[in-house]
Design a protein around this motif. Structure first.
Motif, PDB file in Angstrom:
ATOM      1  N   UNK A 145       0.825  -1.209   0.000  1.00 29.93           N
ATOM      2  CA  UNK A 145       0.000   0.000   0.000  1.00 29.93           C
ATOM      3  C   UNK A 145       0.857   1.256   0.000  1.00 29.93           C
ATOM      4  N   UNK A 146       2.003   1.195   0.656  1.00 29.44           N
ATOM      5  CA  UNK A 146       2.920   2.347   0.622  1.00 29.44           C
ATOM      6  C   UNK A 146       3.348   2.618  -0.814  1.00 29.44           C
ATOM      7  N   UNK A 147       3.591   1.565  -1.573  1.00 23.42           N
ATOM      8  CA  UNK A 147       3.986   1.733  -2.972  1.00 23.42           C
ATOM      9  C   UNK A 147       2.862   2.336  -3.807  1.00 23.42           C
ATOM     10  N   UNK A 148       1.611   2.178  -3.368  1.00 27.96           N
ATOM     11  CA  UNK A 148       0.463   2.765  -4.064  1.00 27.96           C
ATOM     12  C   UNK A 148       0.273   4.245  -3.712  1.00 27.96           C
ATOM     13  N   UNK A 149       0.993   4.714  -2.698  1.00 25.83           N
ATOM     14  CA  UNK A 149       0.861   6.106  -2.312  1.00 25.83           C
ATOM     15  C   UNK A 149       0.131   6.343  -1.008  1.00 25.83           C
ATOM     16  N   UNK A 150      -0.147   5.284  -0.270  1.00 22.07           N
ATOM     17  CA  UNK A 150      -0.724   5.456   1.058  1.00 22.07           C
ATOM     18  C   UNK A 150       0.386   5.958   1.984  1.00 22.07           C
ATOM     19  N   UNK A 151       0.082   7.025   2.740  1.00 22.00           N
ATOM     20  CA  UNK A 151       1.109   7.641   3.577  1.00 22.00           C
ATOM     21  C   UNK A 151       0.742   7.716   5.048  1.00 22.00           C
ATOM     22  N   UNK A 152      -0.514   7.410   5.393  1.00 29.34           N
ATOM     23  CA  UNK A 152      -0.951   7.427   6.786  1.00 29.34           C
ATOM     24  C   UNK A 152      -1.332   6.012   7.203  1.00 29.34           C
ATOM     25  N   UNK A 153      -0.921   5.647   8.418  1.00 26.30           N
ATOM     26  CA  UNK A 153      -1.281   4.339   8.967  1.00 26.30           C
ATOM     27  C   UNK A 153      -1.846   4.530  10.365  1.00 26.30           C
ATOM     28  N   UNK A 154      -3.081   4.102  10.554  1.00 25.84           N
ATOM     29  CA  UNK A 154      -3.755   4.210  11.844  1.00 25.84           C
ATOM     30  C   UNK A 154      -3.931   2.822  12.428  1.00 25.84           C
TER      31      UNK A 154
END
Length: 443
Positions: A145-154
């Motif tokens: 998901x980081x590679x897809x551009x997700x930058x926040x993790x809750x």
């Protein structure tokens, strides 16, 4: 076996966050039990206390004690034991028809979820708090998901009392709730930091609808109000990921409230409706696993449309089915038992070597290697907790792996990534019994 709904499990889970929730939900005898548990200095001590007290409790309090025993076992690395202690089964829809191989096919869960997430700004995955196996999927999704551009993790277990967490790079006991003490949860947080995610604590000390509302409001204010185009990955418990009422009774789940606040429709991934809870092969989980055998987390895709299967399509988008892993060998390969004497110390019943088997999924597809440990590390003090800490990290850092040894003849394996570790055995009071350094070689 006991059968419990996710609603009750969620309420019990809330008690680990806030004692005021307990005051609203439980009678004086249950509160007395909870308060006594809270005075114990370590998770191992709490587990011993529950073992000692549970047989003398009234039936309603026994159920509560067994649930907390399960949470403690998970935190102590006794993963299979935790699931056997608390065989959580959701009440499935009455009209549910399980998919057949004629109409559905198995697909890799991680690959499918990543494809579904490509155009989304909000992805939610749930867990069962007592079942560490439900944390593997999030760990595998983080880099994708980081590679897809997700930058926040809750993450539900994260707290707000550790402002230096991201800078330090690893979680400690003050970083969140007790769920975070499970090494798999610690691994999730470490990986999120390593990948450059912005960590978002969002849970609170509330209960009922107020909790769902506050969770959603915190995520909105912390992320989307400041960054409307943000992409957020949420790791939550049970039915908080639902986009419709039902599994939480009349409560509107956190995901539904967040969707209303943001206008973003979550991609909601469920792992708790179909869980391996025991050896009974007649349940819905085993029926699915028999029809669609897999050695990795899987989802089911319609052969005609390619759409993923969901047992509750209005609540969540897809079910993930984890491969079977439970075994009675987790309790030892010899018949074994122990009793608690008046001082709370376990006494061995069988003196033969007793290997306590752990699940193969702990290798994380070969990323971690087994390292043998045994009761000799305890230096004659039983029970004891054997923890492997990354070299240079303190005792209050979340361990890379750990296991509670409950008998003088026990041995097992820790699963560790290549690198150097500080191997520490400690007693119920938290004091060190032995300490040494070990190196795990690459494959």
């Amino acid at each position: 076996m006991l059968a419990h709904s996710a609603v009750r499990a969620g309420l019990v889970a809330a008690l680990l966050v806030c004692s005021s929730a307990a005051a609203q939900s439980f009678d004086p005898s249950a509160l007395k039990l909870l308060q006594a548990m809270g005075r114990e200095p370590t998770t191992l001590a709490r587990y011993q206390y529950l073992i000692h007290e549970e047989p003398s409790l009234r039936s309603s309090d026994q159920v509560l004690a067994l649930q907390f025993m399960s949470f403690s076992q998970d935190e102590l690395g006794l993963y299979d034991q935790a699931v056997f202690s608390f065989p959580l089964k959701d009440d499935l829809p009455e009209d549910l028809k399980l998919p057949t191989s004629a109409d559905w096919k198995s697909a890799d869960a991680v690959d499918t979820i990543v494809a579904l997430a490509a155009q989304r700004h909000l992805v939610m995955v749930n867990e069962a708090h007592h079942d560490a196996h439900t944390r593997q999927l999030t760990l595998e999704l983080l880099p994708r998901l980081r590679a897809l551009g997700f930058t926040y993790f809750a993450a539900e277990a994260l707290g707000t009392d550790d402002p230096d967490l991201a800078k330090r790079g690893y979680p400690t006991r003050k970083s969140g709730t007790e769920y975070l003490r499970d090494p798999l949860y610690g691994d999730i947080v470490r990986e999120a930091i390593r990948l450059g995610f912005t960590l978002v604590p969002y849970d609170n000390g509330l209960n009922g609808q107020a909790r769902e509302n506050a969770q959603a409001q915190t995520l909105y204010q912390t992320v989307f109000a400041k960054d409307p185009k943000a992409r957020l990955f949420v790791h939550a418990g049970y039915a908080h990921i639902d986009k419709a009422t039902g599994r939480l009774g009349d409560l509107q789940p956190m995901a539904l409230r967040l969707q209303a606040l943001t206008g973003q429709v979550p991609l909601s991934i469920d792992q708790t409706d179909f869980l391996e809870t025991g050896l009974d092969t007649s349940d819905a989980y085993h029926q699915l696993e028999h029809t669609f055998p897999s050695e990795k987390p899987e989802v089911l895709l319609n052969r005609q449309t390619g759409q993923p299967w969901s047992a509750r399509p209005t609540a969540y988008d897809v079910n993930v089915i984890l491969p079977p892993s439970l075994t009675l060998d987790a309790f030892g390969k010899y018949k074994y038992g122990y009793r608690i004497n008046g001082e709370g110390a376990p006494l061995p019943q069988v003196m033969d070597h007793n290997e306590m088997q752990r699940a193969n999924w702990l290798s994380l597809d070969g990323k971690r290697r087994p390292h043998s440990i045994g009761a000799e590390l305890c230096r004659g003090t039983i029970p004891c907790l054997v923890s492997a800490h990354y070299f240079g990290e303190p005792n209050d850092a979340i361990a890379a792996d750990r296991y509670a040894i409950m008998g003088f003849n026990e041995s097992t394996e820790l699963y560790l990534r290549p690198g150097r570790y500080r191997l520490r055995a400690s007693g119920s009071d938290g004091h060190t019994l032995s300490e040494s350094s070990i190196d795990i070689a690459p494959q």
